[in-house]
Design a protein around this motif. Structure first.
Motif, mmCIF file in Angstrom:
data_model
loop_
_atom_site.group_PDB
_atom_site.id
_atom_site.type_symbol
_atom_site.label_atom_id
_atom_site.label_comp_id
_atom_site.label_asym_id
_atom_site.label_seq_id
_atom_site.Cartn_x
_atom_site.Cartn_y
_atom_site.Cartn_z
ATOM 1 N N GLU A 197 0.838 -1.213 0.000
ATOM 2 C CA GLU A 197 0.000 0.000 0.000
ATOM 3 C C GLU A 197 0.866 1.253 0.000
ATOM 4 O O GLU A 197 0.594 2.226 -0.719
ATOM 5 N N LEU A 198 1.934 1.238 0.822
ATOM 6 C CA LEU A 198 2.812 2.404 0.916
ATOM 7 C C LEU A 198 3.598 2.626 -0.368
ATOM 8 O O LEU A 198 3.836 3.765 -0.777
ATOM 9 N N VAL A 199 4.015 1.524 -1.003
ATOM 10 C CA VAL A 199 4.727 1.649 -2.281
ATOM 11 C C VAL A 199 3.825 2.314 -3.319
ATOM 12 O O VAL A 199 4.242 3.243 -4.021
ATOM 13 N N ALA A 200 2.570 1.850 -3.387
ATOM 14 C CA ALA A 200 1.616 2.442 -4.334
ATOM 15 C C ALA A 200 1.416 3.931 -4.043
ATOM 16 O O ALA A 200 1.451 4.772 -4.949
ATOM 17 N N GLU A 201 1.237 4.251 -2.769
ATOM 18 C CA GLU A 201 0.988 5.637 -2.357
ATOM 19 C C GLU A 201 2.187 6.539 -2.677
ATOM 20 O O GLU A 201 2.040 7.614 -3.269
ATOM 21 N N LYS A 202 3.376 6.113 -2.303
ATOM 22 C CA LYS A 202 4.568 6.957 -2.456
ATOM 23 C C LYS A 202 4.955 7.135 -3.920
ATOM 24 O O LYS A 202 5.382 8.217 -4.331
ATOM 25 N N PHE A 203 4.819 6.063 -4.721
ATOM 26 C CA PHE A 203 5.172 6.205 -6.135
ATOM 27 C C PHE A 203 4.126 7.012 -6.891
ATOM 28 O O PHE A 203 4.462 7.717 -7.850
ATOM 29 N N LYS A 204 2.877 6.940 -6.439
ATOM 30 C CA LYS A 204 1.852 7.761 -7.073
ATOM 31 C C LYS A 204 2.117 9.242 -6.806
ATOM 32 O O LYS A 204 2.000 10.092 -7.688
ATOM 33 N N GLU A 205 2.514 9.535 -5.567
ATOM 34 C CA GLU A 205 2.823 10.914 -5.194
ATOM 35 C C GLU A 205 4.021 11.469 -5.968
ATOM 36 O O GLU A 205 4.074 12.654 -6.293
ATOM 37 N N SER A 206 4.986 10.607 -6.251
ATOM 38 C CA SER A 206 6.216 11.076 -6.891
ATOM 39 C C SER A 206 6.265 10.746 -8.378
ATOM 40 O O SER A 206 7.324 10.861 -9.005
ATOM 41 N N SER A 207 5.132 10.348 -8.958
ATOM 42 C CA SER A 207 5.116 9.881 -10.343
ATOM 43 C C SER A 207 5.623 10.946 -11.318
ATOM 44 O O SER A 207 6.258 10.627 -12.319
ATOM 45 N N LYS A 208 5.363 12.235 -11.012
ATOM 46 C CA LYS A 208 5.789 13.285 -11.943
ATOM 47 C C LYS A 208 7.314 13.379 -12.040
ATOM 48 O O LYS A 208 7.851 13.815 -13.061
ATOM 49 N N PHE A 209 8.013 12.925 -10.973
ATOM 50 C CA PHE A 209 9.481 12.957 -11.009
ATOM 51 C C PHE A 209 10.062 11.852 -11.902
ATOM 52 O O PHE A 209 11.188 11.960 -12.372
ATOM 53 N N PHE A 210 9.272 10.782 -12.101
ATOM 54 C CA PHE A 210 9.775 9.634 -12.854
ATOM 55 C C PHE A 210 9.086 9.473 -14.205
ATOM 56 O O PHE A 210 9.179 8.429 -14.835
ATOM 57 N N GLU A 211 8.416 10.510 -14.670
ATOM 58 C CA GLU A 211 7.633 10.414 -15.885
ATOM 59 C C GLU A 211 8.516 10.034 -17.085
ATOM 60 O O GLU A 211 9.488 10.725 -17.403
ATOM 61 N N ASN A 212 8.167 8.895 -17.726
ATOM 62 C CA ASN A 212 8.876 8.381 -18.914
ATOM 63 C C ASN A 212 10.362 8.109 -18.674
ATOM 64 O O ASN A 212 11.138 7.975 -19.621
ATOM 65 N N ALA A 213 10.759 8.018 -17.407
ATOM 66 C CA ALA A 213 12.170 7.756 -17.106
ATOM 67 C C ALA A 213 12.478 6.274 -17.263
ATOM 68 O O ALA A 213 11.648 5.422 -16.968
ATOM 69 N N LYS A 214 13.678 5.997 -17.747
ATOM 70 C CA LYS A 214 14.159 4.610 -17.815
ATOM 71 C C LYS A 214 15.161 4.425 -16.677
ATOM 72 O O LYS A 214 16.223 5.032 -16.666
ATOM 73 N N MET A 215 14.793 3.588 -15.708
ATOM 74 C CA MET A 215 15.560 3.522 -14.468
ATOM 75 C C MET A 215 15.928 2.085 -14.100
ATOM 76 O O MET A 215 15.232 1.134 -14.425
ATOM 77 N N ALA A 216 17.055 1.969 -13.384
ATOM 78 C CA ALA A 216 17.391 0.723 -12.692
ATOM 79 C C ALA A 216 16.861 0.850 -11.269
ATOM 80 O O ALA A 216 16.773 1.953 -10.717
ATOM 81 N N ILE A 217 16.483 -0.275 -10.687
ATOM 82 C CA ILE A 217 15.914 -0.234 -9.339
ATOM 83 C C ILE A 217 16.574 -1.297 -8.470
ATOM 84 O O ILE A 217 16.970 -2.358 -8.956
ATOM 85 N N SER A 218 16.733 -0.988 -7.197
ATOM 86 C CA SER A 218 17.205 -1.991 -6.246
ATOM 87 C C SER A 218 16.413 -1.842 -4.956
ATOM 88 O O SER A 218 15.871 -0.771 -4.656
ATOM 89 N N PHE A 219 16.341 -2.937 -4.215
ATOM 90 C CA PHE A 219 15.594 -2.957 -2.954
ATOM 91 C C PHE A 219 16.555 -3.199 -1.805
ATOM 92 O O PHE A 219 17.457 -4.032 -1.897
ATOM 93 N N GLU A 220 16.338 -2.484 -0.719
ATOM 94 C CA GLU A 220 17.172 -2.647 0.466
ATOM 95 C C GLU A 220 16.297 -2.764 1.710
ATOM 96 O O GLU A 220 15.133 -2.372 1.705
ATOM 97 N N GLY A 221 16.872 -3.316 2.758
ATOM 98 C CA GLY A 221 16.220 -3.333 4.065
ATOM 99 C C GLY A 221 15.362 -4.542 4.348
ATOM 100 O O GLY A 221 15.080 -4.854 5.503
#
Length: 224
Positions: free
Chosen positions: A32-56
């Motif tokens: 739920e938090l991932v959905a919420e936080k990425f929705k809030e910040s979606s404009k920062f990642f618009e059409n971006a091609k990114m690598a992703i990693s998970f920690e913790g």
């Protein structure tokens, strides 16, 4: 809700993002938090091609896939790859890669043209095809296979890094010594009766080195 404010943290730069996940929260809450936080910040990642990693938090493949789907649903970001932070898995991949590179090197090989006279010593990182003779007192070492298009009368050491599938081939096989991986075979002290020259192969099987005529059926059984 305050206790979950920091359960999902997004760190990013122009090349990739790190998603830090709390190990203590329920996975449903994390989603739920991932959905919420990425929705809030979606404009920062618009059409971006990114690598992703998970920690913790250690994620199963299924959990990782669920989170990636949630990110895709809530942003226009294109996730190009997932960077694995698992040290043990990275080490396994490294060893597998090195093994495959060694096998590739063994299969590519290189050529050497000339006669190796007594006292000469050649070492090769890959398999080698020698166009010429290897005389008494000469030595050839290869991490892969050794093929002599001529007479082998000196020493040949194939599979120098322990590859037990390596072999030695010669058109005239009369070596002083053949070594494959950790196994050594020496020529008899008394000279054997002169045989008709024919191509032969030396290979390792069940801890012994065998030398046999190089027939079509033997060629088909060779493991490269």
């Amino acid at each position: 809700m305050n206790t979950t404010n920091n359960a999902v943290i997004i760190k990013g730069n122009k090349y990739g993002i790190i998603v830090v996940l709390s190990p203590d929260e329920k996975f449903d809450t994390i989603k739920e938090l991932v959905a919420e936080k990425f929705k809030e910040s979606s404009k920062f990642f618009e059409n971006a091609k990114m690598a992703i990693s998970f920690e913790g938090r250690d994620l199963t493949n299924e959990e990782q896939r669920e989170i990636l789907d949630i990110i895709q649903e809530n942003t226009d970001m294109h996730i190009v790859c997932v960077i694995d932070e698992d040290a043990e898995r990275e080490e396994l991949f490294r060893k597998t890669l090195e093994q495959r590179l060694m096998e590739l090197a063994n299969n590519t090989g290189q050529f050497y043209k000339g006669i190796l006279r007594s006292g000469a010593s050649l070492e090769f990182e890959t398999s080698v095809i020698i166009i010429g003779d290897v005389n008494h007192g000469a030595r050839v070492v290869s991490k892969g296979n050794i093929i002599v298009l001529g007479a082998l009368k000196g020493n040949a050491f194939a599979g120098a890094t322990g590859n037990t599938n390596s072999f030695v081939v010669a058109l005239d096989m009369r070596p002083m010594q053949i070594r494959i991986a950790d196994t050594i075979a020496r020529s008899p002290d008394k000279p054997v009766k002169e045989e008709e020259k024919e191509a032969k192969i030396a290979f390792l099987e069940d801890g012994n080195i065998y030398i046999e005529p190089l027939t079509k059926s033997v060629l088909q059984d060779i493991s490269l």
